[in-house]
Design a protein around this motif. Sequence first.
Motif, PDB file in Angstrom:
ATOM      1  N   THR A  33      50.170   3.322  -2.730  1.00 22.40           N
ATOM      2  CA  THR A  33      50.280   2.650  -1.446  1.00 22.40           C
ATOM      3  C   THR A  33      48.916   2.500  -0.783  1.00 22.40           C
ATOM      4  O   THR A  33      48.595   1.441  -0.229  1.00 22.40           O
ATOM      5  CB  THR A  33      51.260   3.415  -0.529  1.00 22.40           C
ATOM      6  N   VAL A  54      52.917   7.835  -5.625  1.00 21.64           N
ATOM      7  CA  VAL A  54      53.236   6.756  -4.697  1.00 21.64           C
ATOM      8  C   VAL A  54      52.252   6.697  -3.526  1.00 21.64           C
ATOM      9  O   VAL A  54      51.899   5.603  -3.059  1.00 21.64           O
ATOM     10  CB  VAL A  54      54.699   6.866  -4.194  1.00 21.64           C
ATOM     11  N   ARG A  86      59.131  11.473   2.409  1.00 22.23           N
ATOM     12  CA  ARG A  86      60.016  10.632   1.606  1.00 22.23           C
ATOM     13  C   ARG A  86      59.629   9.175   1.877  1.00 22.23           C
ATOM     14  O   ARG A  86      59.815   8.671   2.983  1.00 22.23           O
ATOM     15  CB  ARG A  86      61.481  10.881   1.978  1.00 22.23           C
ATOM     16  N   PHE A  87      59.056   8.539   0.873  1.00 21.47           N
ATOM     17  CA  PHE A  87      58.579   7.165   1.019  1.00 21.47           C
ATOM     18  C   PHE A  87      59.755   6.199   1.008  1.00 21.47           C
ATOM     19  O   PHE A  87      60.522   6.162   0.049  1.00 21.47           O
ATOM     20  CB  PHE A  87      57.603   6.833  -0.106  1.00 21.47           C
ATOM     21  N   ALA A 147      58.005   6.157  -6.600  1.00 21.95           N
ATOM     22  CA  ALA A 147      58.546   7.315  -5.885  1.00 21.95           C
ATOM     23  C   ALA A 147      59.773   7.877  -6.599  1.00 21.95           C
ATOM     24  O   ALA A 147      59.916   9.097  -6.739  1.00 21.95           O
ATOM     25  CB  ALA A 147      58.900   6.930  -4.448  1.00 21.95           C
TER      26      ALA A 147
END
Length: 206
Positions: free
Chosen positions: A111, A107, A35-36, A101
Motif C-alpha cells: 500500500t 500489505v 486489519r486492512f 492481506a
Amino acid sequence: MQRVIDYFYTHASPWAYLGHTAFLAMADKQGYAVRFRPVSLTTVFAETGGLPLAKRHPVRQAYRLVELQRWREFRNLPLTLQPAYFPVNPDLADRIALAIAVDGGPVAAYTQAVFEALWVAEQNIAEEDTHKSILGKLGLDAAAVISHAGEKQIVERYMENQSEAIAEGVFGSPSYVLNGEVFWGQDRLELLEAALSSGRGPFGQP
C-alpha cells in the motif's frame, strides 16, 4: 476488547497516504493489529451522501489543495498535489491489497508503494504494469497476485467491505475503526492515539 483497528481506505486517497506511516507506527507502538479493509469510495459516497472531488464546489476543491499543502509540510512527506493520473480508478490496487492481506503478505508495504507511485511518482495505478513492478520489488509473484485479485472471493470480499464500512459508520478515506468507533481522516490520529492509550470504551450516540 479486541486489540484490532479496522483500516478502511482507498489507494486514490491522498489523505490515506499522508497518514499511512504514522498510523501504522502508532498501532504498533500501542500493540494493536491492523486489519486492512480497502473500500470503493464510489459506493460509500453514493450511500452516505458524499461527492466525488469533481462534483464539489470550487471553494471546497480549493481548500482541499491548501490542506494538502499544510499536511504535506507537517508530515514531511513528498506529495504531488495534482498528479498526472488523477482522478484514477483504484479498484485494481484496492483488490490487490485485499488479496495480499488475505494471504498474509506484506500489505502495508504494498500500500505504501502504491501511494508513492500515484502521489509522488505520478504513475497510473489503474494499469497492471504499475503493479507488476511494485509486486516484483516486494518479492511477490506479480502474475499470481494480480490473478488472485480478480478471483470471485476477492471481488466479493471487496464488495463486502463497502457494505460493512457503511454499516460501521464509515463515509470517507481513511477511516480507522476502533471497537466500533470511527475516526475519520488522518487528522484524527491524535484522538485515536489518545483512545488507544487510555483504553477507554467507544464513544457512541448519546
